[in-house]
Design a protein around this motif. Structure first.
Motif, PDB file in Angstrom:
ATOM      1  N   PRO A   1       0.820  -1.218   0.000  1.00  0.00           N
ATOM      2  CA  PRO A   1       0.000   0.000   0.000  1.00  0.00           C
ATOM      3  C   PRO A   1       0.850   1.262   0.000  1.00  0.00           C
ATOM      4  O   PRO A   1       2.026   1.253   0.375  1.00  0.00           O
ATOM      5  CB  PRO A   1      -0.808  -0.131   1.297  1.00  0.00           C
ATOM      6  CG  PRO A   1       0.025  -1.010   2.186  1.00  0.00           C
ATOM      7  CD  PRO A   1       0.715  -1.969   1.264  1.00  0.00           C
ATOM      8  N   PHE A   2       0.247   2.369  -0.429  1.00  0.00           N
ATOM      9  CA  PHE A   2       0.887   3.679  -0.392  1.00  0.00           C
ATOM     10  C   PHE A   2       1.088   4.147   1.043  1.00  0.00           C
ATOM     11  O   PHE A   2       0.340   3.770   1.957  1.00  0.00           O
ATOM     12  CB  PHE A   2       0.001   4.718  -1.095  1.00  0.00           C
ATOM     13  CG  PHE A   2       0.017   4.669  -2.590  1.00  0.00           C
ATOM     14  CD1 PHE A   2       1.210   4.580  -3.294  1.00  0.00           C
ATOM     15  CD2 PHE A   2      -1.163   4.757  -3.309  1.00  0.00           C
ATOM     16  CE1 PHE A   2       1.210   4.561  -4.681  1.00  0.00           C
ATOM     17  CE2 PHE A   2      -1.171   4.749  -4.696  1.00  0.00           C
ATOM     18  CZ  PHE A   2       0.034   4.639  -5.379  1.00  0.00           C
TER      19      PHE A   2
ATOM     20  N   VAL B   1       2.003   9.803   0.226  1.00  0.00           N
ATOM     21  CA  VAL B   1       1.696   9.565  -1.183  1.00  0.00           C
ATOM     22  C   VAL B   1       0.196   9.667  -1.409  1.00  0.00           C
ATOM     23  O   VAL B   1      -0.269  10.263  -2.395  1.00  0.00           O
ATOM     24  CB  VAL B   1       2.220   8.185  -1.637  1.00  0.00           C
ATOM     25  CG1 VAL B   1       1.748   7.870  -3.048  1.00  0.00           C
ATOM     26  CG2 VAL B   1       3.745   8.149  -1.579  1.00  0.00           C
ATOM     27  N   LEU B   2      -0.586   9.123  -0.486  1.00  0.00           N
ATOM     28  CA  LEU B   2      -2.039   9.155  -0.634  1.00  0.00           C
ATOM     29  C   LEU B   2      -2.577  10.587  -0.595  1.00  0.00           C
ATOM     30  O   LEU B   2      -3.520  10.925  -1.313  1.00  0.00           O
ATOM     31  CB  LEU B   2      -2.688   8.316   0.467  1.00  0.00           C
ATOM     32  CG  LEU B   2      -2.502   6.798   0.294  1.00  0.00           C
ATOM     33  CD1 LEU B   2      -2.747   6.078   1.596  1.00  0.00           C
ATOM     34  CD2 LEU B   2      -3.430   6.269  -0.792  1.00  0.00           C
TER      35      LEU B   2
ATOM     36  N   GLY C   1      -4.711  12.012  -3.610  1.00  0.00           N
ATOM     37  CA  GLY C   1      -6.034  12.588  -3.384  1.00  0.00           C
ATOM     38  C   GLY C   1      -6.113  14.016  -3.892  1.00  0.00           C
ATOM     39  O   GLY C   1      -7.158  14.460  -4.378  1.00  0.00           O
ATOM     40  N   ALA C   2      -5.003  14.729  -3.801  1.00  0.00           N
ATOM     41  CA  ALA C   2      -4.959  16.113  -4.273  1.00  0.00           C
ATOM     42  C   ALA C   2      -5.138  16.216  -5.783  1.00  0.00           C
ATOM     43  O   ALA C   2      -5.534  17.263  -6.292  1.00  0.00           O
ATOM     44  CB  ALA C   2      -3.621  16.755  -3.869  1.00  0.00           C
ATOM     45  N   ARG C   3      -4.848  15.141  -6.513  1.00  0.00           N
ATOM     46  CA  ARG C   3      -4.945  15.171  -7.973  1.00  0.00           C
ATOM     47  C   ARG C   3      -6.397  15.169  -8.461  1.00  0.00           C
ATOM     48  O   ARG C   3      -6.662  15.435  -9.634  1.00  0.00           O
ATOM     49  CB  ARG C   3      -4.215  13.961  -8.591  1.00  0.00           C
ATOM     50  CG  ARG C   3      -2.720  13.960  -8.359  1.00  0.00           C
ATOM     51  CD  ARG C   3      -2.049  12.836  -9.141  1.00  0.00           C
ATOM     52  NE  ARG C   3      -2.052  13.125 -10.568  1.00  0.00           N
ATOM     53  CZ  ARG C   3      -2.599  12.346 -11.495  1.00  0.00           C
ATOM     54  NH1 ARG C   3      -3.243  11.236 -11.128  1.00  0.00           N
ATOM     55  NH2 ARG C   3      -2.555  12.676 -12.770  1.00  0.00           N
TER      56      ARG C   3
ATOM     57  N   SER D   1      -6.289   2.619  -5.433  1.00  0.00           N
ATOM     58  CA  SER D   1      -5.329   2.564  -4.322  1.00  0.00           C
ATOM     59  C   SER D   1      -5.815   3.376  -3.130  1.00  0.00           C
ATOM     60  O   SER D   1      -5.621   2.977  -1.971  1.00  0.00           O
ATOM     61  CB  SER D   1      -3.965   3.073  -4.784  1.00  0.00           C
ATOM     62  OG  SER D   1      -3.418   2.234  -5.776  1.00  0.00           O
ATOM     63  N   ILE D   2      -6.452   4.506  -3.392  1.00  0.00           N
ATOM     64  CA  ILE D   2      -6.977   5.334  -2.300  1.00  0.00           C
ATOM     65  C   ILE D   2      -8.122   4.603  -1.609  1.00  0.00           C
ATOM     66  O   ILE D   2      -8.218   4.589  -0.374  1.00  0.00           O
ATOM     67  CB  ILE D   2      -7.429   6.704  -2.837  1.00  0.00           C
ATOM     68  CG1 ILE D   2      -6.235   7.475  -3.405  1.00  0.00           C
ATOM     69  CG2 ILE D   2      -8.111   7.519  -1.736  1.00  0.00           C
ATOM     70  CD1 ILE D   2      -6.605   8.769  -4.120  1.00  0.00           C
ATOM     71  N   GLU D   3      -8.981   3.981  -2.385  1.00  0.00           N
ATOM     72  CA  GLU D   3     -10.105   3.223  -1.825  1.00  0.00           C
ATOM     73  C   GLU D   3      -9.609   2.126  -0.882  1.00  0.00           C
ATOM     74  O   GLU D   3     -10.099   1.981   0.243  1.00  0.00           O
ATOM     75  CB  GLU D   3     -10.923   2.611  -2.959  1.00  0.00           C
ATOM     76  CG  GLU D   3     -12.090   1.762  -2.490  1.00  0.00           C
ATOM     77  CD  GLU D   3     -12.852   1.142  -3.651  1.00  0.00           C
ATOM     78  OE1 GLU D   3     -14.074   0.988  -3.529  1.00  0.00           O
ATOM     79  OE2 GLU D   3     -12.225   0.796  -4.670  1.00  0.00           O
TER      80      GLU D   3
END
Length: 495
Positions: A33-34, A38-39, A43-45, A127-129
């Protein structure tokens, strides 16, 4: 949503994968995982786009575009960017019962329709999920939700895959007594025995099953409806029945030499391998020291490659009947459709690392199987194919003379999809079928038997885990209405 200029300030980052030559020596998940830093950047993107196509959940030209469970993706991306993890978890669970599964094994059609993906790599939604739900379990936020009131109504759910589990979760929260019948020795359906550990470790599935049990759901394992319990008995025991048996009838290759020993369905191979891993059962299909051919170019075929590598096969190749996909979208595959482009899956990286080349062979047609004098598979004969449009505009395939080839093989795995649910149980229940699937209208889900409903792959055919969750939730709402006259459960139509 996110940082206003995040999609310009930060590039997409991929999760770290363990060295392919190292990970083929074990059965643990292949990626890591990140980190939270990094997450936050990923998320900022997420853009403040006017219409978040990532969560629209539609079918365009026969392929899923966006998220069929309508995850509130921009909202939880923004919350992760701001470090509000618990709030992000609450938004994620509003639409998705099992993000720990989708965050690992869903092909992420949401990313294909991400607005950033028009010109740049998509936001790392999947990946965020996964990170949100994993942190939820890690922090102890995922606690049993035990219903305060019970309705006195009882529901039987046949099959414990994602559709069955989603409907069980929803109906239990509505206060009904839910019993899930599973013919295998562990719950989870294909999540347990169809998807190998490298993609979804089984303690992740078992963790969720334990939570559902704590919330009041009963699981009857090693119980096959129609065999251990007569189908008609379900009506005597329960007020409603939901069939979530999946589309388990595998497509076969009927051709010369098919009877040779060493030719197996892909799902039989994967199931036996996982059962052996979990139960130390010697009754499995072993690829050790064999030349392996996987027929079929999808995810199941890739899982077969990865499994054969871990069993120390001598070689492995994968046959696909279609040409190699383009590196970029074509004019006929425009955003927000799911991108039909060339990708390299984890299994292909592993095979290339071990044997020096990508295992995939394109535009290839299997002609026949040849056995030795003892009936054991010895080789496979193929020919290259040309794909073109005929005068009616339809795609057709034509053999290319002079491209015949003989491949050594002692193990062939057939991974060309599924025809639909197994029929004996449907016949016992007297259910109508159409194209081998249970006949039940989407949005209604009731079969020709008043108290019998169907959802997931058994109703719609082979599909994605997110569609299974979608149908599991929606059928639960309809069953709740059937039992009580109204429903407190949410519908995706409300989002």
């Amino acid at each position: 949503m996110g940082k206003n200029t995040g999609f310009m300030d930060y590039e997409r980052e991929e999760a770290d994968e363990r060295n392919p030559l190292v990970r083929i020596n074990d059965w643990k998940e292949y990626d890591a995982p990140f980190s939270d830093d990094v997450l936050t950047r990923q998320g900022a993107r997420c853009m403040d786009c006017g219409t978040p196509f990532c969560q629209m959940g539609d079918v365009i030209n026969g392929q899923t575009s966006g998220c069929p469970i309508y995850n509130l993706i921009p909202e939880w991306n923004d919350l992760v960017y701001r470090g509000q993890w618990k709030e992000a978890l609450e938004r994620l669970l509003k639409t998705n019962n099992f993000p720990e599964f989708t965050g690992r094994v869903c092909p992420a059609p949401c990313e294909g329709s991400c607005t950033v993906a028009i010109s740049d790599p998509a936001v790392a939604i999947k990946s965020i999920e996964r990170a949100i739900i994993d942190k939820g379990f890690e922090k102890g936020w995922m606690k049993p939700r035990i219903p305060q009131k019970r309705t006195g109504k009882s529901v039987a759910i046949v099959g414990s895959g994602p559709a069955g589990l989603a409907s069980a979760d929803q109906l239990n929260q509505a206060g009904h007594a839910v019993t899930v019948y599973e013919r295998d020795d562990r719950a989870g359906g294909l999540l347990t025995y169809g998807i190998p550990n490298m993609k979804l470790e089984k303690d992740v599935v078992e963790r969720r099953i334990r939570l559902l049990e704590q919330e009041g759901i009963d699981f009857m394992l090693d119980t096959e409806i129609g065999k251990d319990i007569a189908a008609h008995e379900l009506n005597d025991r329960h007020d409603a029945v939901i069939l979530c048996t999946g589309a388990q009838k595998q497509r076969d290759l009927i051709m010369e030499g098919r009877e040779a020993k060493g030719i197996h369905f892909a799902m039989d191979y994967l199931t036996a391998s996982t059962k052996h891993l979990l139960n130390a059962n010697s009754n499995f299909i072993d690829a050790k020291g064999k030349d392996v051919i996987v027929i079929g170019g999808g995810d199941t075929g890739a899982d077969c490659i990865a499994t054969a590598l871990r069993q120390e096969c001598n070689s492995v190749v994968q046959f696909g009947k279609h040409p190699k996909l383009p590196l970029e979208r074509t004019a006929g595959n425009m955003w927000p459709e799911d991108p039909n482009v060339f990708t390299v899956e984890y299994a292909h990286k592993e095979a290339a690392a071990k044997f020096g080349e990508d295992p995939r062979n394109y535009s290839i047609h299997t002609k026949c199987f040849v056995s030795d004098g003892n009936g054991d598979l010895k080789e496979v004969h193929t020919v290259q194919m040309e794909k073109y449009r005929d005068e009616n505009g339809r795609f057709v395939f034509q053999e290319i003379p002079g491209t015949e080839k003989v491949w050594p093989a002692q193990l062939v795995l057939i991974a060309i999809g599924f025809e639909g649910p197994e029929q004996p149980l449907l016949k016992q229940l007297g259910l109508k079928t159409q194209n081998n699937k249970v006949e039940a209208k989407y949005g209604e889900f009731m079969t020709n038997k008043e108290n019998v409903f169907a959802a997931g792959d058994a109703r719609r055919g082979q599909s994605l885990i997110v569609w299974a969750i979608n149908e599991g939730r929606e059928v639960a709402r309809k069953v709740d209405q059937y039992l009580t006259g109204s429903s407190v459960l949410p519908s995706y139509l409300d989002f």
